[in-house]
Design an enzyme around this catalytic site. Structure first.
Site, PDB file in Angstrom:
ATOM      1  N   ASP A 190       7.090  13.076   4.358  1.00  0.00           N
ATOM      2  CA  ASP A 190       6.852  11.698   4.778  1.00  0.00           C
ATOM      3  C   ASP A 190       7.528  11.495   6.122  1.00  0.00           C
ATOM      4  O   ASP A 190       8.386  12.293   6.540  1.00  0.00           O
ATOM      5  CB  ASP A 190       7.431  10.736   3.733  1.00  0.00           C
ATOM      6  CG  ASP A 190       7.037   9.282   3.964  1.00  0.00           C
ATOM      7  OD1 ASP A 190       6.146   9.024   4.803  1.00  0.00           O
ATOM      8  OD2 ASP A 190       7.618   8.401   3.311  1.00  0.00           O
ATOM      9  N   ARG A 195      -6.131   5.834  -2.068  1.00  0.00           N
ATOM     10  CA  ARG A 195      -5.404   4.583  -2.266  1.00  0.00           C
ATOM     11  C   ARG A 195      -6.375   3.524  -2.799  1.00  0.00           C
ATOM     12  O   ARG A 195      -6.044   2.763  -3.723  1.00  0.00           O
ATOM     13  CB  ARG A 195      -4.770   4.102  -0.950  1.00  0.00           C
ATOM     14  CG  ARG A 195      -3.571   4.888  -0.467  1.00  0.00           C
ATOM     15  CD  ARG A 195      -2.352   4.689  -1.353  1.00  0.00           C
ATOM     16  NE  ARG A 195      -1.958   3.295  -1.458  1.00  0.00           N
ATOM     17  CZ  ARG A 195      -1.178   2.650  -0.582  1.00  0.00           C
ATOM     18  NH1 ARG A 195      -0.692   3.297   0.474  1.00  0.00           N
ATOM     19  NH2 ARG A 195      -0.857   1.379  -0.756  1.00  0.00           N
ATOM     20  N   ARG A 229       4.056  -6.520  -0.467  1.00  0.00           N
ATOM     21  CA  ARG A 229       4.618  -5.368   0.258  1.00  0.00           C
ATOM     22  C   ARG A 229       5.822  -5.897   1.030  1.00  0.00           C
ATOM     23  O   ARG A 229       5.675  -6.710   1.955  1.00  0.00           O
ATOM     24  CB  ARG A 229       3.564  -4.779   1.199  1.00  0.00           C
ATOM     25  CG  ARG A 229       4.047  -3.590   2.046  1.00  0.00           C
ATOM     26  CD  ARG A 229       2.897  -3.096   2.919  1.00  0.00           C
ATOM     27  NE  ARG A 229       3.320  -2.137   3.924  1.00  0.00           N
ATOM     28  CZ  ARG A 229       3.278  -0.822   3.775  1.00  0.00           C
ATOM     29  NH1 ARG A 229       2.838  -0.312   2.641  1.00  0.00           N
ATOM     30  NH2 ARG A 229       3.663  -0.022   4.745  1.00  0.00           N
ATOM     31  N   HIS A 281       7.321   3.274  -4.304  1.00  0.00           N
ATOM     32  CA  HIS A 281       5.968   3.111  -3.774  1.00  0.00           C
ATOM     33  C   HIS A 281       4.963   3.640  -4.809  1.00  0.00           C
ATOM     34  O   HIS A 281       4.296   4.648  -4.590  1.00  0.00           O
ATOM     35  CB  HIS A 281       5.846   3.887  -2.458  1.00  0.00           C
ATOM     36  CG  HIS A 281       4.713   3.455  -1.583  1.00  0.00           C
ATOM     37  ND1 HIS A 281       3.775   2.521  -1.977  1.00  0.00           N
ATOM     38  CD2 HIS A 281       4.344   3.859  -0.333  1.00  0.00           C
ATOM     39  CE1 HIS A 281       2.900   2.354  -0.992  1.00  0.00           C
ATOM     40  NE2 HIS A 281       3.219   3.153   0.005  1.00  0.00           N
ATOM     41  N   CYS A 289       1.785  10.654   3.019  1.00  0.00           N
ATOM     42  CA  CYS A 289       1.265   9.309   2.766  1.00  0.00           C
ATOM     43  C   CYS A 289       0.824   8.582   4.033  1.00  0.00           C
ATOM     44  O   CYS A 289       0.147   7.558   3.933  1.00  0.00           O
ATOM     45  CB  CYS A 289       2.282   8.492   1.984  1.00  0.00           C
ATOM     46  SG  CYS A 289       3.799   8.107   2.876  1.00  0.00           S
ATOM     47  N   GLN A 334       1.151   4.426  -3.941  1.00  0.00           N
ATOM     48  CA  GLN A 334       0.938   5.654  -3.182  1.00  0.00           C
ATOM     49  C   GLN A 334       0.915   6.859  -4.107  1.00  0.00           C
ATOM     50  O   GLN A 334       0.078   7.763  -3.956  1.00  0.00           O
ATOM     51  CB  GLN A 334       2.036   5.833  -2.133  1.00  0.00           C
ATOM     52  CG  GLN A 334       1.930   7.127  -1.341  1.00  0.00           C
ATOM     53  CD  GLN A 334       0.649   7.222  -0.540  1.00  0.00           C
ATOM     54  OE1 GLN A 334       0.346   6.324   0.250  1.00  0.00           O
ATOM     55  NE2 GLN A 334      -0.115   8.284  -0.721  1.00  0.00           N
TER      56      GLN A 334
END
Length: 305
Positions: free
Chosen positions: A222, A289, A107, A134, A261, A137
């Site tokens: 987001d 997730r 990450r 991402h 998310c 996600q």
């Protein structure tokens, strides 16, 4: 070697197989304690290395629990506490870790880092987040949508706000899984043309939030200010007309679902009555997730597809 840097690395058939596996495994664990290993323990004896150059809650815990539930183990490393943070190259780190572990999740910020890691690693590399995309996600988002009883082909997704990495992966998913995305973004914060092109004609960008949500099955937003971003006040002012509130949700389909998310800033990108309301699936989305990434791990290690 199966790397999972973007959704295209897997392709539509593998994504569908992973989502089916994730849903089946999740249902099989109903009522179990979280630490109990899956009955078949498919990744027993495997070790996942997790590298974090950005702070994390969901990515860290979900991947850690994912490998544990599959019967394996994890090693968590903060970039500042390893030689990567003192100037060792990504390439050298990839070579070294490949001799110790069975897969690497990273990450980070610059997408070029995960590409370099994958180029030099001899084990699968998974993109846990970059500034460009991402994918993990979005696997969770797709699982959540399917779990709610909505099929992906023909779906309309509305995106409100910043043309960021999450939107980039949603657009990519739209092209692969045959649904449509309409993103409402303010001037100066739209996604690049090459990002929109990843949707294969199934994504478009508009200025009007109500145009984006009209007839939408799913509404997504987001956080507007990501870690390390500057000029927050200017950006917030531009974004406020794109806030998802009850009136905007009412312009979508009556049974439209809301996704985010997380982490969320209530009162900025979304109002409390929406994110905490009956149409919100954010807690299932967050949990998914874990379930989606279990199947990503299995795909990367050759057990799916």
């Amino acid at each position: 070697m199966r790397h999972f840097l973007n959704l295209t690395d897997a392709g539509p058939d593998a994504i569908a197989a992973m989502l089916d596996d994730a849903l089946t495994r999740k249902q099989a664990r109903a009522g179990w304690t979280k630490g109990r290993v899956d009955a078949d323990a498919p990744l027993a004896g495997h070790v996942l290395a997790m590298i974090f150059e950005k702070n994390s809650t969901r990515t860290r815990v979900s991947f850690d629990m994912a490998i544990r539930q599959l019967g394996g183990q994890s090693i968590v490393m903060e970039a500042g506490q390893m030689q990567l943070g003192r100037g060792e190259t990504v390439a050298d780190t990839a070579r070294v870790l490949s001799g110790y572990v069975d897969a690497i999740m990273i990450r980070t910020d610059d997408h070029a880092k995960v590409e370099e890691m994958a180029h030099y690693a001899t084990v699968p590399v998974i993109n846990g987040l970059t500034d460009e995309s991402h994918p993990c996600q979005i696997m969770a988002d797709l699982l959540t949508i399917i779990e709610s009883g909505t099929s992906l082909p023909g779906l309309k997704v509305a995106w409100l706000g910043d043309g960021n990495n999450v939107l980039a992966s949603i657009v990519e998913a739209a092209g692969l899984m045959h649904f449509d995305v309409v993103a409402a973004c303010p001037q100066g914060f739209q996604p690049d043309e090459d990002v929109v092109a990843r949707g294969g004609g199934r994504a478009r960008v508009v200025a009007d939030p109500r145009e984006a949500v009209a007839g939408a099955d799913v509404v997504i937003t987001d956080t507007w200010i990501s870690m390390g971003q500057s000029h927050a006040e200017t950006k917030l002012a531009a974004m406020m007309p794109y806030q998802v509130d009850a009136a905007l949700m009412a312009a979508a389909k009556p049974d439209a679902k809301f996704l985010h998310c997380l982490p969320a800033h209530r009162g900025e990108e979304v109002t409390p009555d929406v994110i905490d309301g009956a149409q919100s699936l954010i807690w299932a989305e967050a949990e998914n997730r874990l379930h989606a990434q279990k199947s990503v791990l299995r795909w990367c290690l050759g057990q799916i597809g």
